[in-house]
Design a protein around this motif. Structure first.
Motif, PDB file in Angstrom:
ATOM      1  N   ARG A 138       1.131  -1.585   0.201  1.00  6.64           N
ATOM      2  CA  ARG A 138       0.285   0.218   0.196  1.00  6.64           C
ATOM      3  C   ARG A 138       1.066   0.951   0.059  1.00  6.64           C
ATOM      4  N   ASP A 139       0.418   3.079  -0.231  1.00 10.09           N
ATOM      5  CA  ASP A 139       1.100   3.623  -0.388  1.00 10.09           C
ATOM      6  C   ASP A 139       1.480   4.261   1.001  1.00 10.09           C
ATOM      7  N   ALA A 167      24.463  -5.647  -2.657  1.00 10.61           N
ATOM      8  CA  ALA A 167      23.452  -6.163  -3.634  1.00 10.61           C
ATOM      9  C   ALA A 167      22.532  -5.210  -2.707  1.00 10.61           C
ATOM     10  N   LEU A 168      22.046  -5.872  -1.973  1.00  7.75           N
ATOM     11  CA  LEU A 168      20.533  -5.560  -1.076  1.00  7.75           C
ATOM     12  C   LEU A 168      20.900  -3.932  -0.751  1.00  7.75           C
ATOM     13  N   ASP A 169      21.980  -3.196  -0.761  1.00  7.75           N
ATOM     14  CA  ASP A 169      22.425  -2.310  -0.028  1.00  7.75           C
ATOM     15  C   ASP A 169      22.260  -1.099  -1.459  1.00  7.75           C
ATOM     16  N   THR A 170      22.333  -1.113  -2.227  1.00  8.53           N
ATOM     17  CA  THR A 170      22.391  -1.162  -3.530  1.00  8.53           C
ATOM     18  C   THR A 170      20.348  -0.697  -4.404  1.00  8.53           C
ATOM     19  N   LEU A 171      19.925  -1.885  -3.601  1.00  5.49           N
ATOM     20  CA  LEU A 171      18.054  -2.369  -4.134  1.00  5.49           C
ATOM     21  C   LEU A 171      17.715  -1.260  -3.302  1.00  5.49           C
ATOM     22  N   THR A 172      18.367  -0.658  -1.859  1.00  4.72           N
ATOM     23  CA  THR A 172      17.179   0.092  -0.761  1.00  4.72           C
ATOM     24  C   THR A 172      17.913   1.570  -1.588  1.00  4.72           C
ATOM     25  N   LEU A 173      18.219   2.231  -2.243  1.00  5.04           N
ATOM     26  CA  LEU A 173      18.992   3.449  -2.422  1.00  5.04           C
ATOM     27  C   LEU A 173      18.143   3.473  -3.823  1.00  5.04           C
ATOM     28  N   THR A 174      18.940   2.615  -4.629  1.00  2.73           N
ATOM     29  CA  THR A 174      17.355   2.375  -5.974  1.00  2.73           C
ATOM     30  C   THR A 174      16.034   2.392  -5.990  1.00  2.73           C
ATOM     31  N   LEU A 175      15.903   1.632  -5.363  1.00  5.93           N
ATOM     32  CA  LEU A 175      13.905   0.940  -5.117  1.00  5.93           C
ATOM     33  C   LEU A 175      13.941   3.280  -4.167  1.00  5.93           C
ATOM     34  N   ALA A 176      13.761   3.474  -3.503  1.00  6.78           N
ATOM     35  CA  ALA A 176      14.255   4.599  -3.022  1.00  6.78           C
ATOM     36  C   ALA A 176      13.193   5.503  -3.304  1.00  6.78           C
ATOM     37  N   GLN A 177      14.306   5.773  -4.181  1.00  7.84           N
ATOM     38  CA  GLN A 177      14.139   7.137  -5.705  1.00  7.84           C
ATOM     39  C   GLN A 177      12.589   6.441  -6.065  1.00  7.84           C
ATOM     40  N   ALA A 181       7.498   8.721  -5.114  1.00  9.02           N
ATOM     41  CA  ALA A 181       6.137   9.264  -5.316  1.00  9.02           C
ATOM     42  C   ALA A 181       4.917   8.602  -4.833  1.00  9.02           C
ATOM     43  N   ARG A 182       4.643   7.337  -4.101  1.00  7.91           N
ATOM     44  CA  ARG A 182       3.784   6.521  -3.364  1.00  7.91           C
ATOM     45  C   ARG A 182       3.965   6.691  -2.043  1.00  7.91           C
ATOM     46  N   GLY A 183       5.512   7.607  -1.308  1.00 10.65           N
ATOM     47  CA  GLY A 183       5.051   7.623   0.329  1.00 10.65           C
ATOM     48  C   GLY A 183       5.507   6.581   0.575  1.00 10.65           C
ATOM     49  N   ILE A 184       5.866   5.312  -0.322  1.00 12.05           N
ATOM     50  CA  ILE A 184       6.740   4.165   0.237  1.00 12.05           C
ATOM     51  C   ILE A 184       8.497   4.485   0.401  1.00 12.05           C
ATOM     52  N   THR A 185       8.747   4.376   1.486  1.00  7.40           N
ATOM     53  CA  THR A 185      10.425   4.409   2.709  1.00  7.40           C
ATOM     54  C   THR A 185      10.650   2.960   2.120  1.00  7.40           C
ATOM     55  N   VAL A 186      11.841   3.136   2.292  1.00  5.05           N
ATOM     56  CA  VAL A 186      12.938   2.017   1.265  1.00  5.05           C
ATOM     57  C   VAL A 186      14.374   2.056   2.546  1.00  5.05           C
ATOM     58  N   ASN A 187      14.400   1.082   3.340  1.00  6.43           N
ATOM     59  CA  ASN A 187      16.461   1.391   4.127  1.00  6.43           C
ATOM     60  C   ASN A 187      16.231   0.332   4.416  1.00  6.43           C
ATOM     61  N   THR A 188      17.753   0.045   4.610  1.00 10.47           N
ATOM     62  CA  THR A 188      18.780  -0.798   5.596  1.00 10.47           C
ATOM     63  C   THR A 188      18.908  -0.325   6.439  1.00 10.47           C
ATOM     64  N   VAL A 189      18.609  -2.223   7.080  1.00 10.31           N
ATOM     65  CA  VAL A 189      19.476  -2.360   8.486  1.00 10.31           C
ATOM     66  C   VAL A 189      20.920  -3.145   8.612  1.00 10.31           C
ATOM     67  N   ALA A 190      21.779  -2.524   9.136  1.00 11.35           N
ATOM     68  CA  ALA A 190      22.649  -3.576   9.227  1.00 11.35           C
ATOM     69  C   ALA A 190      22.803  -4.173  10.604  1.00 11.35           C
ATOM     70  N   PRO A 191      23.136  -5.216  10.309  1.00 12.69           N
ATOM     71  CA  PRO A 191      23.467  -6.043  11.468  1.00 12.69           C
ATOM     72  C   PRO A 191      24.787  -5.987  11.548  1.00 12.69           C
ATOM     73  N   GLY A 192      25.285  -6.454  12.898  1.00 13.43           N
ATOM     74  CA  GLY A 192      27.092  -6.763  13.374  1.00 13.43           C
ATOM     75  C   GLY A 192      26.907  -8.349  13.486  1.00 13.43           C
ATOM     76  N   ILE A 193      27.517  -8.455  14.518  1.00 15.59           N
ATOM     77  CA  ILE A 193      27.378  -9.857  14.930  1.00 15.59           C
ATOM     78  C   ILE A 193      26.734  -9.810  16.028  1.00 15.59           C
ATOM     79  N   VAL A 194      26.026 -11.110  16.388  1.00 19.61           N
ATOM     80  CA  VAL A 194      24.839 -11.077  16.825  1.00 19.61           C
ATOM     81  C   VAL A 194      24.437 -12.739  16.850  1.00 19.61           C
ATOM     82  N   ASP A 195      23.886 -13.205  17.592  1.00 12.76           N
ATOM     83  CA  ASP A 195      24.089 -13.751  19.250  1.00 12.76           C
ATOM     84  C   ASP A 195      22.802 -15.178  18.465  1.00 12.76           C
ATOM     85  N   THR A 196      23.232 -15.294  17.703  1.00 16.82           N
ATOM     86  CA  THR A 196      21.966 -15.910  17.095  1.00 16.82           C
ATOM     87  C   THR A 196      22.362 -17.608  16.815  1.00 16.82           C
ATOM     88  N   GLU A 197      21.396 -18.549  15.838  1.00 20.53           N
ATOM     89  CA  GLU A 197      22.418 -20.394  15.409  1.00 20.53           C
ATOM     90  C   GLU A 197      22.906 -19.859  14.528  1.00 20.53           C
TER      91      GLU A 197
END
Length: 256
Positions: A138-139, A167-177, A181-197
């Motif tokens: 949705r917008d 590649a995902l970072d580039t996708l974020t930048l390009t899609l944001a532009q 016009a639809r009011g959709i935001t596109v952002n990257t969140v970049a974790p570091g070392i995280v305690d998961t399996e």
């Protein structure tokens, strides 16, 4: 009323680790959350049950990523699940591309099959998931791509994996532009070392101490550390933020 009440979210790879924490947080904020899994249905059902026990709303969506037709299969499962669970009309408000696989190998040890597989899951799948989901989004919606601090910090032991996240970072930048016009935001969140399996080496105290030292806080990240950042970007408070790379590494390697 919670900040995401009335909104629908899809979290890929939402059954475990960072994805599970993101799904739990978005549900706690009021969203109806589709918890995607690739093969571990019990883990997805466990995540859904935990969300429901806490008063939230969620449903599981199964589809293997990195294979032909994966995006179409996931959206078909999402549409069916949304209809069964009474979403706010057809469509989606928040898409979190979290699913991914790692490849802990230096360049000399990466085979062509390894390379194709990690790009299929980490890059091709989210690309076509977005492409085929734009008519559902949705917008005013949100797309959040989960990348990695390894696109900012040289980490030779995961070179092909790091390339997929770049590649995902580039996708974020390009899609944001493209979607502004639809009011959709596109952002990257970049974790570091995280305690998961996904990081089994953290069970070794020496390796854990070494990796903890990357952060200025001298600790390993928790999935909730990442989920909180994703929740911020998904909410109204981040309406004026788009095309950005949000570093969620705990200040890893600052000044290096």
């Amino acid at each position: 009323m919670s900040g995401l009440t009335g909104r629908t979210a899809l979290v890929t790879g939402g059954s475990r680790g960072i994805g599970r924490s993101i799904a739990q947080r978005l549900a706690a904020d009021g969203a109806l959350v589709a918890v995607h899994y690739g093969s571990n249905e019990p883990a997805a059902k466990e995540t859904v049950a935990g969300i429901e026990a806490a008063g939230g709303r969620a449903f599981a969506v199964g589809a293997e990523l990195g294979v032909p037709g994966d995006a179409a299969a996931l959206w078909a499962a999402f549409d069916e699940g949304l209809e069964r669970h009474g979403g706010a009309g057809p469509g989606l408000d928040i898409l979190v591309n979290n699913a991914g696989i790692t490849l802990p190998r230096q360049i000399a040890d990466v085979t062509e099959e390894d390379y194709d597989r990690v790009f299929a899951v980490n890059v091709r799948a989210p690309f076509f998931l977005i492409q085929q989901g734009l008519e559902r989004l949705r917008d005013g919606g949100r797309i959040i791509n989960v990348s990695s601090g390894a696109t900012r910090i040289a980490f030779p032991r995961t070179i092909a994996y790091s390339m997929t996240k770049g590649a995902l970072d580039t996708l974020t930048l390009t899609l944001a532009q493209a979607l502004g016009a639809r009011g959709i935001t596109v952002n990257t969140v970049a974790p570091g070392i995280v305690d998961t399996e996904i990081n089994p080496t953290l069970r070794d105290p020496r390796i854990r101490a070494e990796l903890a030292s990357f952060s200025v806080f001298d600790r390993i990240g928790e999935p909730s550390d990442i989920a909180d950042v994703v929740a911020f970007v998904a909410g109204d408070g981040a309406r004026w933020i788009t095309g950005q790379y949000l570093d969620a590494t705990g200040g890893a390697h600052l000044g290096v």
